[in-house]
Scaffold this motif. Sequence first.
Motif, short mmCIF file in Angstrom:
data_model
loop_
_atom_site.label_atom_id
_atom_site.label_comp_id
_atom_site.label_asym_id
_atom_site.label_seq_id
_atom_site.Cartn_x
_atom_site.Cartn_y
_atom_site.Cartn_z
N UNK A 254 0.84 -1.20 0.00
CA UNK A 254 0.00 0.00 0.00
C UNK A 254 0.88 1.24 0.00
N UNK A 255 0.33 2.33 -0.48
CA UNK A 255 1.05 3.59 -0.43
C UNK A 255 2.03 3.76 -1.59
N UNK A 256 2.63 4.94 -1.64
CA UNK A 256 3.58 5.28 -2.70
C UNK A 256 4.99 5.32 -2.15
N UNK A 257 5.96 5.35 -3.06
CA UNK A 257 7.36 5.44 -2.65
C UNK A 257 7.60 6.73 -1.88
N UNK A 258 7.05 7.82 -2.34
CA UNK A 258 7.24 9.10 -1.64
C UNK A 258 6.58 9.06 -0.26
N UNK A 259 5.45 8.38 -0.18
CA UNK A 259 4.79 8.25 1.11
C UNK A 259 5.64 7.47 2.09
N UNK A 260 6.27 6.40 1.63
CA UNK A 260 7.14 5.61 2.51
C UNK A 260 8.40 6.40 2.88
N UNK A 261 8.89 7.20 1.96
CA UNK A 261 10.04 8.06 2.28
C UNK A 261 9.69 9.01 3.42
N UNK A 262 8.52 9.60 3.32
CA UNK A 262 8.08 10.55 4.36
C UNK A 262 7.92 9.84 5.71
#
Length: 477
Positions: free
Chosen positions: A38-46
Amino acid sequence: MVRRTKIVATIGPASGSAEMIARLLDKGVNVFRLNFSHGSADGHREQASIIRAVCADKKINAAILGDLQGPKIRIGDLHKESLTLLDGGDITLTIDDSKAKTDNCVSVGYKALPGSVAAGDTLLLDDGLIQLTVSGVEGDDVHCKIKVGGELKSRKGLNRLGGGLSAPAITEKDVADIELAVELKLDFLAVSFPSCADDLIPVKDKLAALNANINIISKIERAEAVASDDTLNALIAASDGVMVARGDLGVEIGDAQLIGVQKKIIRQARRANKPVITATQMMESMIHSPVPTRAEVFDVANAVLDGTDAVMLSAETATGKHPTKVVAAMADACLGAEQHPETRTSRYRIDKMIETTNESIALSAIYAANHLENVRASICLTESGETALIMSRLSSSLPIYGMSRHQQTCQRMALYRGVVPILVDLNDGEDNVYHNAMMTIADTGALQAGDRVIITCGDIRGSGGMTNTLKILEYPG
């Protein structure tokens, strides 16, 4: 009292803010899980950035685990929002998307399905909530009778009772997520759906190509992975740790078999000196309820009595209404189970030969801690965390303080049962190292005059796995 069993919490919309991360740490979370399904790469980075920042601010050594989506076999997109499947009805699963335009025909992305099933097989949709019996196979189509119906939505998982449906070990998305995990310097990477040790090779090769040092956690969720002791033990040996992923595993082998298999996986992992996480639906009712059911408390306690290193929360903290309450409830259940006498003593490997000096020192330290009066703590001065991990394989009521000058080592030790990671550099003179280690614990208020501590360390600084010294010191007060 120090809780020995660790808690893994999945981060999601309900728990991703800095304020909530801080509150979860206060309630007892040791490892944060980023679910790459779930979620995006940028979301996981944040999220990773927030977790690291909050941990640094609170001076807490918590780990981050990235969980690969893996080759989960799913149905395709339905022609409408959902289908209602009625008991006794007929439905066709097809690999020809052009046919899946009616309520009686559903597309499947797994192209090998027609050749992988036969009449009489049981197919399970949506984690087993819907059950189908294969009545026949015709070309691209698998015709089924609906045994247990329900509401079906797009992209739900598909399993075969007993296993037998398998896809390539990792997908293109997994490769991208491995690169993301390396970028974020995650501590652990969970590999989904490995059937055997060889399924880890693509992940290891990718990590090696990126010169990355991330520990691999194999999620045990395929029937094939537990079909024989040899297969299971080889998978455990090829991993840095394992997860009892009870969702898909229960679907494939049946819930009635799951409890015994859970105990076997935990037992075999501990014998191999590998940490183990028990996961899935541990406190599922608390997605909505502010209190757990008694059965859920018993489930967590049972895993603790089995010897698991950690228990995991998924939707309970990712999307649930009560993230902090569920962590607090799980911590209480762990502490309650840890009062049982069998969690405080150990006969682990008492009749086995010891293979290395490092292991000999680690096991001797905990044996002494359990049998020598007035010992209040074991202190492990460690470069890699390996000695602390081996020490944590023995049951004890005393904390193991894993002291390391390496941040990554401290974060990894956050997963190990009974280990309290402390980031500290004690290198200010060889004669003072042991005294300073003891005083570091004394400064927390954990020692009184006359208390003893057991300290393990190695003569060669900067090299992991070289522990060869055990000292017993008395705190003067």
